[in-house]
Design an enzyme around this catalytic site. Structure first.
Site, short mmCIF file in Angstrom:
data_model
loop_
_atom_site.label_atom_id
_atom_site.label_comp_id
_atom_site.label_asym_id
_atom_site.label_seq_id
_atom_site.Cartn_x
_atom_site.Cartn_y
_atom_site.Cartn_z
CG HIS A 1 -1.84 1.12 1.34
ND1 HIS A 1 -3.16 1.03 0.97
CD2 HIS A 1 -1.66 2.40 1.76
CE1 HIS A 1 -3.75 2.19 1.17
NE2 HIS A 1 -2.86 3.05 1.65
CD GLU A 2 1.71 3.69 3.64
OE1 GLU A 2 1.99 4.78 3.11
OE2 GLU A 2 0.63 3.51 4.25
CG HIS B 1 0.22 6.00 -0.76
ND1 HIS B 1 -0.95 6.42 -1.36
CD2 HIS B 1 -0.15 5.40 0.40
CE1 HIS B 1 -1.97 6.07 -0.59
NE2 HIS B 1 -1.51 5.46 0.49
CG ASP C 1 -4.84 6.52 1.67
OD1 ASP C 1 -4.28 7.40 2.35
OD2 ASP C 1 -4.37 5.38 1.50
#
Length: 192
Positions: free
Chosen positions: A53-54, A57, A128
């Site tokens: 997930h990170e 980004h 988010d």
């Protein structure tokens, strides 16, 4: 405040003096929140989801040039399980529609990375999605930046006493979010 926080961190770690690592931790705590105390360790499966997930980004921020990638961590901070911190290159008072769309795509990229890697999304994208919805809501409702037309400001219409169809506005926001989500998925599919 940061120096005081560094002293507290040093005391907690039973250090005799405040060092650079304490200052660095204090700055991080000030910017993104403190490490939660007394929480259960995160399972390895969850850490893998958070890491992807990170990374989503971070990859989107780099590809879209939205700012300087300053920090990526899967260590819980504040209310988050992981953080990607992208700092603006310069202070700006106004933002172009393209910049706002890119910011939304960076927010949606964590979710997109989860879809690519695991075939589904997690609840980790809740904040988010909230932030992305607020940005797109402002673009559609205040700034006249809908790709589907509609220059009127919803706030301006309300100020004039013109009834605003909340359902129609919601549908427009959803269409914009979905279009940016699809664009984000396509961007990451090509580069991950």
């Amino acid at each position: 405040s940061v120096v005081n926080q560094a002293a507290i961190i040093a005391i907690r770690s039973q250090a005799n003096e405040v060092g650079e690592s304490h200052l660095r931790d204090a700055i991080e705590a000030h910017r993104i929140g403190e490490r939660p105390k007394g929480t259960a360790p995160i399972r390895s499966e969850e850490r893998e989801i958070i890491a992807h997930h990170e990374a989503g980004h971070a990859v989107a921020a780099a590809l879209l040039g939205t700012g300087k990638l300053d920090l990526v961590t899967i260590l819980p901070r504040g209310n988050t399980l992981g953080t990607t911190l992208v700092l603006p290159v310069e202070d700006k008072r106004i933002q172009l529609a393209s910049e706002l769309r890119n910011a939304v795509m960076v927010l949606l990229a964590g979710r997109a990375a989860e879809k690519i890697e695991f075939g589904e999304t997690s609840s980790g994208a809740a904040q988010d999605l909230r932030e992305a919805t607020k940005i797109v809501g402002s673009m559609v409702g205040l700034f006249g930046m809908s790709s589907k037309g509609g220059l009127a400001s919803m706030a301006g219409l309300a100020d004039c006493g013109v009834p605003v169809d909340a359902q129609a506005v919601q549908q427009l926001i959803e269409v914009e979010l979905q279009a940016l989500s699809d664009k984000c998925d396509e961007l990451l599919d090509k580069h991950v």
